[in-house]
Design a protein around this motif. Structure first.
Motif, PDB file in Angstrom:
ATOM      1  N   MET A  95       0.503   0.788  -8.909  1.00  0.00           N
ATOM      2  CA  MET A  95      -0.052   0.295  -7.650  1.00  0.00           C
ATOM      3  C   MET A  95       0.965   0.460  -6.536  1.00  0.00           C
ATOM      4  SD  MET A  95       0.415  -3.779  -8.442  1.00  0.00           S
ATOM      5  CE  MET A  95       0.858  -4.426  -6.824  1.00  0.00           C
ATOM      6  N   PHE A  96       0.523   0.283  -5.306  1.00  0.00           N
ATOM      7  CA  PHE A  96       1.399   0.048  -4.163  1.00  0.00           C
ATOM      8  C   PHE A  96       1.391  -1.461  -3.905  1.00  0.00           C
ATOM      9  CE2 PHE A  96      -0.276   4.367  -2.965  1.00  0.00           C
ATOM     10  CZ  PHE A  96       0.933   5.056  -3.057  1.00  0.00           C
ATOM     11  N   THR A  97       2.501  -2.009  -3.445  1.00  0.00           N
ATOM     12  CA  THR A  97       2.493  -3.430  -3.071  1.00  0.00           C
ATOM     13  C   THR A  97       2.127  -3.612  -1.605  1.00  0.00           C
ATOM     14  OG1 THR A  97       4.814  -3.604  -2.335  1.00  0.00           O
ATOM     15  CG2 THR A  97       4.366  -3.839  -4.720  1.00  0.00           C
ATOM     16  N   ARG A  98       1.914  -2.504  -0.887  1.00  0.00           N
ATOM     17  CA  ARG A  98       1.622  -2.545   0.549  1.00  0.00           C
ATOM     18  C   ARG A  98       0.987  -1.219   0.935  1.00  0.00           C
ATOM     19  NH1 ARG A  98       7.525  -1.505   3.297  1.00  0.00           N
ATOM     20  NH2 ARG A  98       8.619  -0.807   1.440  1.00  0.00           N
ATOM     21  N   SER A  99       0.619  -1.068   2.190  1.00  0.00           N
ATOM     22  CA  SER A  99       0.056   0.194   2.639  1.00  0.00           C
ATOM     23  C   SER A  99       1.078   1.314   2.471  1.00  0.00           C
ATOM     24  CB  SER A  99      -0.356   0.114   4.113  1.00  0.00           C
ATOM     25  OG  SER A  99      -0.668   1.409   4.607  1.00  0.00           O
ATOM     26  N   PRO A 100       0.698   2.418   1.838  1.00  0.00           N
ATOM     27  CA  PRO A 100       1.652   3.504   1.633  1.00  0.00           C
ATOM     28  C   PRO A 100       1.909   4.345   2.876  1.00  0.00           C
ATOM     29  CG  PRO A 100      -0.479   4.130   0.765  1.00  0.00           C
ATOM     30  CD  PRO A 100      -0.597   2.689   1.187  1.00  0.00           C
ATOM     31  N   GLN A 101       1.131   4.119   3.930  1.00  0.00           N
ATOM     32  CA  GLN A 101       1.225   4.941   5.129  1.00  0.00           C
ATOM     33  C   GLN A 101       1.899   4.231   6.298  1.00  0.00           C
ATOM     34  OE1 GLN A 101       0.496   7.971   4.888  1.00  0.00           O
ATOM     35  NE2 GLN A 101      -1.134   8.296   3.409  1.00  0.00           N
ATOM     36  N   MET A 102       2.535   3.087   6.037  1.00  0.00           N
ATOM     37  CA  MET A 102       3.170   2.321   7.109  1.00  0.00           C
ATOM     38  C   MET A 102       4.582   1.924   6.706  1.00  0.00           C
ATOM     39  SD  MET A 102       0.021  -0.175   8.240  1.00  0.00           S
ATOM     40  CE  MET A 102       0.980  -0.910   9.557  1.00  0.00           C
ATOM     41  N   TRP A 103       5.461   1.810   7.721  1.00  0.00           N
ATOM     42  CA  TRP A 103       6.817   1.337   7.456  1.00  0.00           C
ATOM     43  C   TRP A 103       6.836  -0.172   7.233  1.00  0.00           C
ATOM     44  CZ3 TRP A 103      10.872   4.212   6.237  1.00  0.00           C
ATOM     45  CH2 TRP A 103      10.919   5.543   6.665  1.00  0.00           C
ATOM     46  N   ALA A 104       6.167  -0.891   8.110  1.00  0.00           N
ATOM     47  CA  ALA A 104       6.226  -2.348   8.061  1.00  0.00           C
ATOM     48  C   ALA A 104       5.314  -2.895   6.968  1.00  0.00           C
ATOM     49  CB  ALA A 104       5.827  -2.929   9.410  1.00  0.00           C
ATOM     50  N   ALA A 105       5.725  -4.003   6.387  1.00  0.00           N
ATOM     51  CA  ALA A 105       4.914  -4.673   5.380  1.00  0.00           C
ATOM     52  C   ALA A 105       5.068  -6.177   5.528  1.00  0.00           C
ATOM     53  CB  ALA A 105       5.338  -4.237   3.982  1.00  0.00           C
ATOM     54  N   LYS A 106       3.969  -6.891   5.417  1.00  0.00           N
ATOM     55  CA  LYS A 106       4.041  -8.350   5.455  1.00  0.00           C
ATOM     56  C   LYS A 106       4.747  -8.852   4.198  1.00  0.00           C
ATOM     57  CE  LYS A 106      -0.196  -9.151   8.128  1.00  0.00           C
ATOM     58  NZ  LYS A 106      -1.537  -9.793   8.111  1.00  0.00           N
ATOM     59  N   TYR A 148       4.795   6.338   1.103  1.00  0.00           N
ATOM     60  CA  TYR A 148       5.008   7.761   1.367  1.00  0.00           C
ATOM     61  C   TYR A 148       6.026   8.053   2.467  1.00  0.00           C
ATOM     62  CZ  TYR A 148       0.704   8.303  -1.351  1.00  0.00           C
ATOM     63  OH  TYR A 148      -0.251   8.262  -2.337  1.00  0.00           O
ATOM     64  N   LEU A 149       6.195   7.157   3.429  1.00  0.00           N
ATOM     65  CA  LEU A 149       7.014   7.472   4.595  1.00  0.00           C
ATOM     66  C   LEU A 149       8.520   7.512   4.333  1.00  0.00           C
ATOM     67  CD1 LEU A 149       5.148   5.526   7.432  1.00  0.00           C
ATOM     68  CD2 LEU A 149       4.944   7.928   6.798  1.00  0.00           C
ATOM     69  N   PRO A 150       9.087   6.630   3.523  1.00  0.00           N
ATOM     70  CA  PRO A 150      10.534   6.675   3.301  1.00  0.00           C
ATOM     71  C   PRO A 150      11.001   8.009   2.724  1.00  0.00           C
ATOM     72  CG  PRO A 150       9.656   4.572   2.583  1.00  0.00           C
ATOM     73  CD  PRO A 150       8.475   5.441   2.901  1.00  0.00           C
ATOM     74  N   ASN A 151      12.150   8.462   3.210  1.00  0.00           N
ATOM     75  CA  ASN A 151      12.743   9.732   2.765  1.00  0.00           C
ATOM     76  C   ASN A 151      14.237   9.503   2.548  1.00  0.00           C
ATOM     77  OD1 ASN A 151      13.661  12.311   2.329  1.00  0.00           O
ATOM     78  ND2 ASN A 151      13.210  13.065   4.389  1.00  0.00           N
ATOM     79  N   PRO A 152      14.662   9.244   1.295  1.00  0.00           N
ATOM     80  CA  PRO A 152      16.066   8.943   1.047  1.00  0.00           C
ATOM     81  C   PRO A 152      17.013  10.119   1.241  1.00  0.00           C
ATOM     82  CG  PRO A 152      14.864   9.112  -1.019  1.00  0.00           C
ATOM     83  CD  PRO A 152      13.839   9.158   0.081  1.00  0.00           C
ATOM     84  N   ALA A 153      16.464  11.300   1.533  1.00  0.00           N
ATOM     85  CA  ALA A 153      17.302  12.464   1.823  1.00  0.00           C
ATOM     86  C   ALA A 153      17.255  12.826   3.308  1.00  0.00           C
ATOM     87  CB  ALA A 153      16.843  13.669   0.999  1.00  0.00           C
ATOM     88  N   ALA A 154      16.708  11.947   4.132  1.00  0.00           N
ATOM     89  CA  ALA A 154      16.440  12.262   5.534  1.00  0.00           C
ATOM     90  C   ALA A 154      17.700  12.662   6.304  1.00  0.00           C
ATOM     91  CB  ALA A 154      15.779  11.073   6.221  1.00  0.00           C
ATOM     92  N   GLU A 155      17.537  13.649   7.153  1.00  0.00           N
ATOM     93  CA  GLU A 155      18.648  14.114   7.992  1.00  0.00           C
ATOM     94  C   GLU A 155      18.845  13.208   9.212  1.00  0.00           C
ATOM     95  OE1 GLU A 155      19.867  18.479   8.646  1.00  0.00           O
ATOM     96  OE2 GLU A 155      18.443  18.051  10.252  1.00  0.00           O
ATOM     97  N   LYS A 156      17.749  12.717   9.780  1.00  0.00           N
ATOM     98  CA  LYS A 156      17.843  11.862  10.958  1.00  0.00           C
ATOM     99  C   LYS A 156      18.355  10.476  10.556  1.00  0.00           C
ATOM    100  CE  LYS A 156      14.142  14.130  13.570  1.00  0.00           C
ATOM    101  NZ  LYS A 156      12.816  13.958  14.236  1.00  0.00           N
ATOM    102  N   GLU A 202      13.819  -3.265   0.173  1.00  0.00           N
ATOM    103  CA  GLU A 202      12.734  -4.242   0.289  1.00  0.00           C
ATOM    104  C   GLU A 202      11.749  -4.104  -0.863  1.00  0.00           C
ATOM    105  OE1 GLU A 202       9.373  -5.691   3.542  1.00  0.00           O
ATOM    106  OE2 GLU A 202      10.129  -3.637   3.626  1.00  0.00           O
ATOM    107  N   GLU A 203      11.445  -2.871  -1.249  1.00  0.00           N
ATOM    108  CA  GLU A 203      10.469  -2.667  -2.327  1.00  0.00           C
ATOM    109  C   GLU A 203      11.003  -3.180  -3.661  1.00  0.00           C
ATOM    110  OE1 GLU A 203       6.615  -1.949  -3.205  1.00  0.00           O
ATOM    111  OE2 GLU A 203       7.581  -1.730  -1.234  1.00  0.00           O
ATOM    112  N   LEU A 204      12.293  -3.018  -3.898  1.00  0.00           N
ATOM    113  CA  LEU A 204      12.891  -3.584  -5.107  1.00  0.00           C
ATOM    114  C   LEU A 204      12.776  -5.105  -5.093  1.00  0.00           C
ATOM    115  CD1 LEU A 204      16.075  -1.360  -5.486  1.00  0.00           C
ATOM    116  CD2 LEU A 204      14.231  -1.568  -7.166  1.00  0.00           C
ATOM    117  N   ASN A 205      12.971  -5.721  -3.936  1.00  0.00           N
ATOM    118  CA  ASN A 205      12.824  -7.175  -3.828  1.00  0.00           C
ATOM    119  C   ASN A 205      11.378  -7.612  -4.072  1.00  0.00           C
ATOM    120  OD1 ASN A 205      15.524  -7.800  -3.288  1.00  0.00           O
ATOM    121  ND2 ASN A 205      15.284  -7.484  -1.081  1.00  0.00           N
ATOM    122  N   ARG A 206      10.421  -6.827  -3.588  1.00  0.00           N
ATOM    123  CA  ARG A 206       9.017  -7.140  -3.818  1.00  0.00           C
ATOM    124  C   ARG A 206       8.685  -7.031  -5.313  1.00  0.00           C
ATOM    125  NH1 ARG A 206       6.089  -6.833   1.183  1.00  0.00           N
ATOM    126  NH2 ARG A 206       4.153  -6.077   0.234  1.00  0.00           N
TER     127      ARG A 206
END
Length: 281
Positions: free
Chosen positions: A31-42, A70-78, A91-95
């Protein structure tokens, strides 16, 4: 008998996920614990967490698997995207800790043109290491192989292994193997068979005892197509014989098999479960 399940929705209420999984005959679910298409999560309210854990216990289903958005990218250049990605992983590990979820599957991202592949790998190792150090609980992060698209990190077994070795935390870092992604990346499960391909994974990524989840998906593209498009079991390029070969290979019988197959006019989750049960001897 292997454990079979699907990725299920939390729509309406998180505690409905195990109910939905039970209804389609799952032994395990993702499952996802939150919307997979958003950064913020309640934040997860404690009564919601308690209701979810009670529903899981009542269902008798285990293990529960979480998947990163889907949005997080642990290899991100920016830098800003990278920092947000590390924060999201933490945060996801804490959830997961709050929900008593033992496994968190993550893709390894895409590196930038200026960084290049090696720098991308270094960033993934640093991101996951930081998240593990700054989160609660004992949830294991599972590194998922990709279809080896352009600029991807984790597209080869050696790549996955390099990141796992760089982290060096076998108690907290394991693997998720996606059959569609492996084929799309060029690993010919159909031609060489499950024992051979998983043998390559064992040699290049890490011991199969660290492989905890298999994403059991057929594929729309061919071997080496780099096309990450899943198909119903037996109706894609891999076909029933290859799916059965994976399901019945003793070296991965300890894994949770999670299907991420389509739901359409051809077949729904119950239909794919029926095929999986028939093929798993």
């Amino acid at each position: 008998m292997v454990k079979l399940g699907f990725h299920v929705s939390i729509a309406g209420a998180m505690e409905l996920a195990p109910v939905r999984a039970k209804a389609i005959g799952c032994d395990t679910f993702q499952m996802f614990t939150r919307s997979p298409q958003m950064w913020a999560a309640k934040p997860i309210a404690q009564n919601t967490a308690d209701a979810f854990k009670k529903a899981v216990t009542e269902s008798g289903i285990n293990p529960v698997v979480d998947h990163m958005p889907y949005l997080p990218n642990p290899a991100a250049e920016k830098p800003d995207v990278y920092e947000k990605s590390v924060a999201a992983l933490t945060e996801e590990l804490n959830r997961c800790a709050q929900l008593d979820i033992p496994y968190l599957v993550t893709h390894l991202g895409h590196h930038g043109k200026e960084d290049g592949h090696d720098k991308g790998q270094e960033k993934v190792i640093a991101a996951i290491g930081t998240a593990l150090d700054n989160s609660n609980g004992n949830t294991m992060i599972l590194l998922e192989n990709t279809a080896n698209e352009k600029n991807t990190v984790g597209g080869t077994f050696k790549d996955v292994g390099f990141i796992a070795d760089g982290l060096g935390r076998s108690d907290r870092v394991g693997f998720c193997f996606d059959t569609c992604h492996a084929g799309a990346a060029g690993y010919d499960l159909k031609g060489f068979g499950a024992e051979t391909v998983f043998g390559w994974f064992n040699d290049e990524a890490g011991d199969l005892s660290r492989l905890k989840v298999i994403h059991l998906n057929d594929m729309k593209g061919g071997i080496g197509s780099h096309l990450d498009r899943h198909e119903h079991l037996g109706l894609g390029f891999l076909g029933e014989d290859t799916i059965a070969d994976v399901l019945n290979f003793s070296g991965v019988s300890h894994c949770a098999f999670i299907m991420e197959t389509p739901i359409n006019e051809v077949r729904d989750d119950k239909g794919n479960m029926e095929v999986a049960r028939r093929l798993a001897k």
